[in-house]
Design a protein around this motif. Sequence first.
Motif, PDB file in Angstrom:
ATOM      1  N   VAL A 147     -13.895   5.693  -7.742  1.00  0.00           N
ATOM      2  CA  VAL A 147     -13.024   4.908  -6.889  1.00  0.00           C
ATOM      3  C   VAL A 147     -13.208   3.400  -7.082  1.00  0.00           C
ATOM      4  N   ILE A 191     -15.298  11.641  -6.812  1.00  0.00           N
ATOM      5  CA  ILE A 191     -14.271  10.686  -6.371  1.00  0.00           C
ATOM      6  C   ILE A 191     -14.910   9.337  -6.070  1.00  0.00           C
ATOM      7  N   TRP A 192     -16.078   9.359  -5.397  1.00  0.00           N
ATOM      8  CA  TRP A 192     -16.764   8.099  -5.083  1.00  0.00           C
ATOM      9  C   TRP A 192     -17.144   7.354  -6.360  1.00  0.00           C
ATOM     10  N   GLY A 202      -9.867  12.521  -0.570  1.00  0.00           N
ATOM     11  CA  GLY A 202      -9.854  11.425  -1.528  1.00  0.00           C
ATOM     12  C   GLY A 202      -9.091  10.226  -1.016  1.00  0.00           C
ATOM     13  N   GLY A 203      -8.008  10.477  -0.240  1.00  0.00           N
ATOM     14  CA  GLY A 203      -7.250   9.359   0.320  1.00  0.00           C
ATOM     15  C   GLY A 203      -8.086   8.538   1.272  1.00  0.00           C
ATOM     16  N   ALA A 243     -13.319   2.665   0.564  1.00  0.00           N
ATOM     17  CA  ALA A 243     -13.795   1.827  -0.543  1.00  0.00           C
ATOM     18  C   ALA A 243     -13.103   0.480  -0.540  1.00  0.00           C
ATOM     19  N   LEU A 244     -11.795   0.465  -0.314  1.00  0.00           N
ATOM     20  CA  LEU A 244     -11.055  -0.792  -0.328  1.00  0.00           C
ATOM     21  C   LEU A 244     -11.470  -1.673   0.847  1.00  0.00           C
ATOM     22  N   THR A 293      -0.730  11.149  -5.698  1.00  0.00           N
ATOM     23  CA  THR A 293      -1.413  10.658  -6.901  1.00  0.00           C
ATOM     24  C   THR A 293      -1.045  11.506  -8.115  1.00  0.00           C
ATOM     25  N   ASP A 341      -8.023   9.304 -12.153  1.00  0.00           N
ATOM     26  CA  ASP A 341      -7.997   9.028 -10.716  1.00  0.00           C
ATOM     27  C   ASP A 341      -7.867  10.295  -9.880  1.00  0.00           C
ATOM     28  N   ARG A 388     -10.589   6.403  -0.684  1.00  0.00           N
ATOM     29  CA  ARG A 388      -9.996   5.186  -1.242  1.00  0.00           C
ATOM     30  C   ARG A 388      -9.821   4.117  -0.171  1.00  0.00           C
ATOM     31  N   ASN A 389      -9.420   4.522   1.038  1.00  0.00           N
ATOM     32  CA  ASN A 389      -9.278   3.555   2.126  1.00  0.00           C
ATOM     33  C   ASN A 389     -10.614   2.911   2.472  1.00  0.00           C
TER      34      ASN A 389
END
Length: 697
Positions: free
Chosen positions: A625, A621-622, A647-648, A654-655, A498, A444, A651-652
């Motif tokens: 994720v 990262i993509w 990266g943070g 993507a979610l 992380t 991760d 992740r936001n």
Amino acid sequence: MSTYLSIPTITGNWLEANQSYLMKAISDVGEALQHHINQIAEAANNGKMEQWKEGRAFKADSENFGKDKENFHYPTTESSESSALEQVCNIFDLSLFERNVLLLCAGRELDRTWSSLFVKAQDNHQQDYPTFSLALSVLAEPHWSALMPNASLRRWRLIEVGAGNTLTTSPLRIDERILHHLMGVQHLDERLTEIELPMPVTAYLVSSHEYVAQHLADTWLQTLVDETQILPVLQLCGTEVASKSAIASTACTFLGLNLYAISAEAIPTNTNELNLIKCLCEREWMLSDRVLLLDCDQLETMEASRNSAISRFIETINCPLIITSRDRRNQKQRPLITFDVDRPTSEEQQSIWQNALGNIAPSFQGHVETLVSHFSLSPTDIQTASLRVKSLVKKIEGQRDKETEKSVASTSPYLHLWDICRNQARPRLDELAQRIEPSASWNDLVLPDKEQQILHEIAAHVAQRTKVYKNWGFGSKSGRGLGISALFSGASGTGKTTAAELLAKELRLDLYRIDLSSIVDKYIGETEKNLRRVFDAAETGGVILLFDEADALFGKRSEVKDSHDRYANMEVSYLLQRIESYRGLAILTTNLKSSIDQAFLRRLRFVVQFPFPDAKQRAEIWQRVFPSQTPTEGLDFTKLAQLSVTGGNIRNIALNAAFIAANSGDSLGMKHILQATKSEYTKLERSLADAEIKSWV
């Protein structure tokens, strides 16, 4: 070991003799009461009631106050040991009249027919209880001084004076604790029982703690022998709460004394209530050799009135007193003899583990030393953890079918014990910091190779600290600088938290986040106090401390320009000092490394820079994720990497895109990510450039 005092054992024969003696004494008072009633009847029959009353009226003669004490000697029981009644009379220096007042009140409790006697004796159907007026008229050698508030009956709460219009006609009642004592039954006063703390049961003390217990007992021994001296107050300081109670209990056992504990938080601030508690504690010492342990361990911050009440209680109480506290208390006048209680040594903890594990100890051969290097548990916690793992091992051994064997083989008893130790260490820190459940893995985290390597080195330092410090002798060179510290610097969202999570997961340790900006206090000394609470709680072990927002404390403050800078430097120095001596891993995070002075940086073992990810790293990262279960369609990671975010943020986005796609019933695609990206940029108050999302849809 010194020769200590002992208390005689109460036998069944003594109980019988004591009860017989008490009932005979009450019977004698009852005869005096009946004689008084007969005199009333005789006077009434002769028509001379008024004259009789005038003749019986009590005349207070100040010259005769207390004279009966000089010539009065208490009768003895047939037993070689004094009766409880004799003990009470001697302890509280009661006169014959005061003794009989006490028996007058006891008679009403032990014989229900006495209520009617009181009615007849006082010629009043409503007065079915004893009064001072009746006692002065009926009992031998009466004296008015027995009614005074500072006389024994009322000073020591041997009797209770009920509500009434006058003192002499108010109802009298024997104190319940005193009544039970006269009957030969010992128990703590109910008013103290309500605030009493449970005393932990400890099978044995480690040698270092037993030495402290013996020292406590020896300190008091000479004073106990010389009854003219007042016992000094003993103070046990340190974070080992259960061990301090066990030490106090053992010291009292050496001396043949009883011990009970109350919390300092239960000490009332009201003066009358405070005096009552103080009196009851002193009375318990006089009646049954009960030593008070005042638990100040839970006192962190308190109002001035409570602190003043506790100090006044300690200053004025006239009975043996042991205080337990994390820090040393200072008294204005009364000296405190202080003993520091340290944690059991590593060797002592290993011995406790071996004894507590019993017959399953060989199964953990070689692991106990590792446990001790990571966890500094109290003897009670070790015994509790051992009981839990022994129960688990027994359960596993009792389930031998193939399916069960397959299921239990995945986790060894040692790992179960490790997790049990983590649970034992958690409660105190849960109140002070936020526990983060680690879920991240190395997959991760996208970092350059150099930073990845440093993180692996940090993990190795934590895992191998026992071998290097103890087995290879580096720990014996100096106790300073053995803590493992790291600074994680980088912009928000670059992976600092992380990285801490994956270290905690790999090392099987708990991760606690402490926001330094909330700990820094404007009042001098409060920041250090807050930090001390955190580190003291974490010393139990099994914890990675993550100090977030280090900029709040670590600004460039090495150059002292005013008093604020000087105290700020003291706070930083205190934090670094505790980090250097902390037995686990402490991580500081900052968004701006340049804001931290180089003098402070040199005291940290590791510094890890979390750079803003470039396009290649963002593409990686993509790719990582999205969970494997997520239905995706037409994702172009090269195009997604055009977004200049951390990266943070990725992740936001993507979610959020996953929720958008799920709500529309589609597989997750570029259009959903575009919509989520616009929301994220709005939150960041940034404009979304066309170049960043060119040809996405």
